[in-house]
Design an enzyme around this catalytic site. Structure first.
Site, PDB file in Angstrom:
ATOM      1  N   GLN A  38       1.072  -1.211   0.108  1.00 48.77           N
ATOM      2  CA  GLN A  38       0.314  -0.152  -0.163  1.00 48.77           C
ATOM      3  C   GLN A  38       1.078   0.872   0.421  1.00 48.77           C
ATOM      4  O   GLN A  38       1.710   1.536   0.791  1.00 48.77           O
ATOM      5  CB  GLN A  38      -0.935   0.110   1.181  1.00 48.77           C
ATOM      6  N   TYR A  98      -5.300  10.341   4.129  1.00 49.80           N
ATOM      7  CA  TYR A  98      -4.179  10.659   3.995  1.00 49.80           C
ATOM      8  C   TYR A  98      -3.707  11.848   2.220  1.00 49.80           C
ATOM      9  O   TYR A  98      -5.321  11.818   2.312  1.00 49.80           O
ATOM     10  CB  TYR A  98      -3.335   9.375   3.310  1.00 49.80           C
ATOM     11  N   ARG A 121      -7.534   2.136  -2.459  1.00 49.49           N
ATOM     12  CA  ARG A 121      -8.269   2.333  -1.360  1.00 49.49           C
ATOM     13  C   ARG A 121      -9.361   3.379  -1.180  1.00 49.49           C
ATOM     14  O   ARG A 121      -8.731   4.630  -1.143  1.00 49.49           O
ATOM     15  CB  ARG A 121      -7.500   1.832  -0.122  1.00 49.49           C
ATOM     16  N   GLY A 159      -8.977  -6.321   9.316  1.00 53.91           N
ATOM     17  CA  GLY A 159      -7.974  -5.655  10.373  1.00 53.91           C
ATOM     18  C   GLY A 159      -7.534  -6.130  12.014  1.00 53.91           C
ATOM     19  O   GLY A 159      -6.531  -6.879  11.742  1.00 53.91           O
ATOM     20  N   ARG A 160      -8.578  -5.804  12.721  1.00 56.56           N
ATOM     21  CA  ARG A 160      -8.019  -6.010  14.031  1.00 56.56           C
ATOM     22  C   ARG A 160      -8.095  -7.484  14.089  1.00 56.56           C
ATOM     23  O   ARG A 160      -7.060  -8.357  14.750  1.00 56.56           O
ATOM     24  CB  ARG A 160      -8.751  -5.665  14.640  1.00 56.56           C
TER      25      ARG A 160
END
Length: 364
Positions: A95, A177, A224, A311-312
């Site tokens: 990424q 971002y 993404r 993710g988690r």
């Protein structure tokens, strides 16, 4: 979740994707550490992994110890990581994450000042290498020439990713971002060709994606997006028109996949799935409880995504696909060591079949 997923560049053995997760374990110059190779190799059972965000150029470093893909040392370090993942039977894409306004000169390897779409500071304070935090500075405004340089830096980083052994790249155009800063209402106050209208706001995203596609082939490129994600005080008052236009334009390029986060304020998966003809990876845990097996199967069953990113779940469970299939409990999260250098709270989470930490992988 356990059906194979054909993508243009490779076939994933399942539809359980590891989402990108910043962990701040790299060397100060952005070179990956041996622990990072262990971390990714342990989680190679994912259909594929999306790496943590990687800066394409040191001027895009968002935090201290975020990894890079700009130097020969960076490439060599990542080659060890991808080699470990491939040796374990996995697949991994890089990424590319440019911080834009995010960051601080004292928390950047090259000491540069942040620059973004407009002179609007990030409300978050930045962790400093010596300890403590500092407020984010007001960023310098990127000129058209600066933007052209950023695009070229992304293309170079994509070529470096392929040289480092990655199976593709994902452009981080989400979660506050740089690319998201051009898309959002409150961070893009420009009146030139990169702002002022939907066409202007989506221009950087399209230029970056096309540059990546030209550099390594569209089939190796994903993106993404996080429509209406309010993290870090981002504001998108009416996201649907912009993201419908953007996804429609992206669909013409023939990318490997679209990685899309859902949000309570805007049902992005439902709204944008009909506008995307390729592989769509859905993330339904953003700003919500961690994604469960039931939530994943429900989303896949609704037809609004072809795969689900966790993710988690992957952070605390190196063997997440096994646990999901068997209905096994998850490890607890070690909050205290989430972002501390070293293996504790990183590569020492146990698998369900052992009481000890997962075997670490070392490639010379």
């Amino acid at each position: 979740m356990f059906d194979p997923l054909p993508l243009p560049a490779f076939t994933a053995p399942n539809r359980i994707v590891m989402a990108p997760m910043t962990r701040l374990r790299a060397e100060p110059d952005g070179t990956p550490t041996p622990e990072m190779a262990d971390f990714y190799a342990q989680r190679a059972g994912a259909g594929f992994q999306v790496s943590e965000g990687i800066w394409p150029h040191s001027a895009g470093q968002s935090e201290w110890r975020v990894p890079g893909l700009a130097t020969a040392g960076n490439v060599a370090g990542w080659r060890t990581v991808t080699g470990a993942v491939h040796a374990a039977g996995g697949r991994i894409v890089a990424q590319l994450m440019h911080g834009g306004r995010k960051g601080h000169p004292d928390a950047r390897y090259d000491g540069s000042a942040p620059a973004g779409a407009s002179a609007v500071a990030d409300p978050e304070w930045v962790h400093l290498p010596a300890g403590g935090k500092a407020p984010s500075p007001v960023p310098r405004v990127l000129s058209p020439a600066d933007i052209a340089a950023v695009v070229a830096q992304h293309a170079a980083a994509a070529r470096n990713a392929v040289a480092a052994g990655f199976d593709g790249v994902e452009l981080h155009a989400a979660n506050s971002y740089l690319t998201h800063q051009f898309l959002a209402d409150n961070t893009n106050l420009r009146t030139d060709g990169y702002g002022g209208s939907i066409t202007g706001r989506i221009r950087l995203a399209l230029e970056l994606v096309q540059a990546l596609a030209d550099a390594i082939g569209a089939e190796r490129v994903g993106i993404r997006l996080s429509p209406a994600n309010p993290q870090f005080a981002m504001v998108e008052r009416d996201p649907a028109p912009l993201y419908r236009t953007l996804v429609g334009e992206l669909d013409r390029i023939g990318l490997g996949y679209l990685h899309l986060t859902d949000n309570d304020a805007y049902p992005a998966l439902t709204d944008l799935r009909p506008r995307w003809s390729g592989v769509l990876i859905g993330n339904v845990g953003e700003n919500r409880d961690a994604t469960t097996a039931a939530a994943a199967e429900r989303t896949l069953g609704a037809g609004v995504a072809d795969a689900i990113s966790f993710g988690r779940g992957f952070l605390v469970n190196p063997d997440l696909p096994h646990r999901l299939r068997a209905g096994l409990p998850w490890n607890p999260l070690d909050h205290a060591h989430l972002y501390t250098p070293g293996p504790v709270g990183y590569t020492d989470y146990p698998t369900a079949t052992t009481d000890a930490a997962p075997k670490q992988v070392r490639l010379s």
